[in-house]
Write a protein that holds these residues in place. Sequence first.
Motif, mmCIF file in Angstrom:
data_model
loop_
_atom_site.group_PDB
_atom_site.id
_atom_site.type_symbol
_atom_site.label_atom_id
_atom_site.label_comp_id
_atom_site.label_asym_id
_atom_site.label_seq_id
_atom_site.Cartn_x
_atom_site.Cartn_y
_atom_site.Cartn_z
ATOM 1 N N LEU A 356 0.829 -1.206 0.000
ATOM 2 C CA LEU A 356 0.000 0.000 0.000
ATOM 3 C C LEU A 356 0.863 1.256 0.000
ATOM 4 C CD1 LEU A 356 -2.829 -0.987 2.509
ATOM 5 C CD2 LEU A 356 -3.059 -0.661 0.041
ATOM 6 N N ASP A 357 1.978 1.215 0.718
ATOM 7 C CA ASP A 357 2.894 2.352 0.741
ATOM 8 C C ASP A 357 3.451 2.627 -0.648
ATOM 9 O OD1 ASP A 357 4.592 4.361 1.716
ATOM 10 O OD2 ASP A 357 6.213 2.934 2.040
ATOM 11 N N VAL A 358 3.851 1.558 -1.354
ATOM 12 C CA VAL A 358 4.374 1.730 -2.713
ATOM 13 C C VAL A 358 3.290 2.282 -3.630
ATOM 14 C CG1 VAL A 358 5.320 0.519 -4.716
ATOM 15 C CG2 VAL A 358 6.096 -0.089 -2.408
ATOM 16 N N LEU A 359 2.091 1.759 -3.522
ATOM 17 C CA LEU A 359 0.993 2.220 -4.380
ATOM 18 C C LEU A 359 0.714 3.706 -4.164
ATOM 19 C CD1 LEU A 359 -1.485 -0.785 -3.999
ATOM 20 C CD2 LEU A 359 -0.105 -0.211 -6.007
ATOM 21 N N CYS A 360 0.702 4.144 -2.915
ATOM 22 C CA CYS A 360 0.413 5.549 -2.636
ATOM 23 C C CYS A 360 1.540 6.461 -3.080
ATOM 24 C CB CYS A 360 0.134 5.742 -1.148
ATOM 25 S SG CYS A 360 -1.399 4.969 -0.583
ATOM 26 N N ARG A 361 2.764 5.959 -3.067
ATOM 27 C CA ARG A 361 3.871 6.767 -3.566
ATOM 28 C C ARG A 361 3.802 6.915 -5.080
ATOM 29 N NH1 ARG A 361 9.217 4.359 -2.118
ATOM 30 N NH2 ARG A 361 8.171 2.584 -1.186
#
Length: 831
Positions: A356-361
Amino acid sequence: MFTAAAESLLRQAREIQAEELKKFCSRVCQLLQEEDLGPDALDALRRLFLIVSATKYNRRLEKTCVDLLQTTLCSPSCPEPLQLLCAAVLREMSPSDSLSLSWEHVQNTWQLGLLASVLLAQGDQKLVRSVGQRVLKVLESRQPEGPSLRHLLPVMSKVASLAPDTLHEDQTNTLNKRLVDWLRYASIQQGVAHSSGGFFSMPRARQPGPVTEVDGAVATDFFTVLSTGQHFTEDQWLNVQAFSMLRTWLLHSGPGGPGTPDADDKSELEGSTLSVLSAASTASHLLPPQERLREKAFEYCQRLIEQSNRRALRKADSDLQKAVSAPRRAGGQALAAPSECGLVSPQCLVEAVLVLDVLCRQDPSFLYRTLSCLRALHARLCGDPACVRALLPIARFFLTHGEATAVGAEAIYQHLFTRLPSEHFHSPMLAFEFIQFCRDSLPLFGRNLGILRMSFPNLFKFLAWNSPPLTSEFVALLPALLDAGTAVETLHLLLDLPCLTAALDLHLRSSQAASERPLWDVSLRTPGCLEALRDPQFQGLFQHLLRAKASGTPERLAPLHQLLQPLASCARVAQCAEAVPTLLQAFFSAVTQFADGALASQLALLLLERSDSLYQVPGYEARVHRVLSAQFLALCKLHPSLVVERAKELLEFVGSAGGLRGSGRVLTSVVWAIGEYLSVSWDRRCTVEQINKFFEALEALLFEVTQLRPSVTLPKCPPQIITALMTTLTKLASRSQDLIPRVSLFLSKMRTLAQSTAASSVHSEEDAGAICTRATELLNLLKMPSVAQFVLTPSGEVSEPRYHRDANTALPLALRTVSRLVEREAGLLPG
């Protein structure tokens, strides 16, 4: 920890010589050439793998042996365990010039995956690209009854991380589509059990039922790594493998590849577009392949978080939900394996948050939907001690996305740094992951760095309890924790670190009933420790030592040192004490980069005060004194004026009997610093009166320590202190020449004393000779006062670059030269 048998095998593998290895390789070659590769070949390959992997040095194998290993690996009829070991040995030999692997005719995906792993280990970019293209061709195939693809997804993940530019845009889009299929559209029916075909096999097997959730409910949504069942289909295995490589693939195939800008660079974009982008919705099937993969990955992670909230019926499923792994772990390996309960996923929840962190970045439009989900997840996990490790990636998420997540983020950081170390300092995995999180997140803390710095007493609990594995991590983290406001308190806590370990040990023991503690528990033999923990008289000191945040006012913990003395022999306390000197060196290396004169003066005084107030662990005081003495001199060199500014305190230290504790290293450093820096050339405020006061104090100390009757209150004085005192007295006399007759008389007595037979009962012949030689050299030097002043108090031009520090022009050589001149040319001296 290895067993004794394992340690013995490793030692044998490391110590095997080249000739023995050559003979063993011949034995392996004979076994691999047999038609029936049985247990003997398997055992030989295991031993060979142990030999080549047990040392950090590359072992050289015979070319014949390497060729046979390659042949066996490529043989379609070879058993899989043998192929696996051949590949492992060849990987350990990489990089190697003797490899000649060919996979043109290899159809088995298991074998292809092993070949690819060996080739990737060579580190050749051309080979990496070749492997990527070959594996991609197989992955692009859509034959439903074709070979299993799950052995190749980890290879593709590795290729993406080693050479992100390997794939063309159309190839990337193709793989994105396949990943979407595997993640989102895996079968929700269980797999069929493989029949053994024996006499008692069921003629009409029961039709497989649907997969279930961990709470026993029939799964109504798509399959994930947290779905449970008895058997699994091929596409379900691919689902697990796809999630395993998802984060690595997103990182290296996203916009900008590995160089995607950090969240701080996009904070304005997130803030300005958040509300607009989150409100927009596009039909999933109309999105480009990469954006569609992100959308399905987001749905997958959301479902995993929802599944983790279900109450598991069986303990194994509960462990599956709560199992997490280190956030730094790469996502290229499989996260699951089949079991009767479900797919064992040691990273499921943590990995979901990291994805999720990668997706939001990569796409801020996911941020609005993720925030509410993660806040709810954080609130739920805070009340579950078994899930504390999953709080770290959540905190990392809020740090990464900066201003866009500001609301409520500070409460998350406060909980993380306040409660977790205090309540879970005894968890070794959490300790390592927590410190790694702090190190990795340093560039992201920004204005929240103050929370990290103020929480250093809590972080030190991890260090005190887990000092051997965490020492190197703390050496790297320590500079970020230090500033002018926390340096003094940090130094106090570092010196009290073994005492903190003992207090934490006692704190854990106090939570157990006496009947639950083992018979060898120290607290059973010394109940006074536990009673002191509850004594109101000492509770304030215990609370200060176990505080969660910096207090700004260090407390004197000498009473606790005595109370906790029975625990000083514990192995954990001893391990912590061994780590302190290394941490002290790291502390001073960092603090001298920003310390001004006031802070340096404060730290120098603290060193002197604490040198006589340490927790008495065997060997601890001597090791710490060695560091403190060197660092006191470093502080004086950095700010020479502190000798004049702190003259009163230095006089008190010299006059106290405590300066002779241990080996006298700290006292020797103080005496040397006085002789070096108590001079007008270093500080114009230095007066003749100050020089005379120090001379009298040092003269009295030298007289006291040279008494020939050592006792309990007056221990034997090391010769280094005596020679340092004589040299410093001579330096001071050269700056106040009225003192020359006085010091000359004293040096004459010292020379006579060192040559007497009575000195042999205190000092060895070598030590007595050193004292006599130094006294003679200094006496000869004082016969020429102007030369003595030049040698012992050089001017600024001479002191920089300090030519007399060169090995060929050192002070002892200068003294010996002057001595010879005085002895041989005595007739040329005036008077």
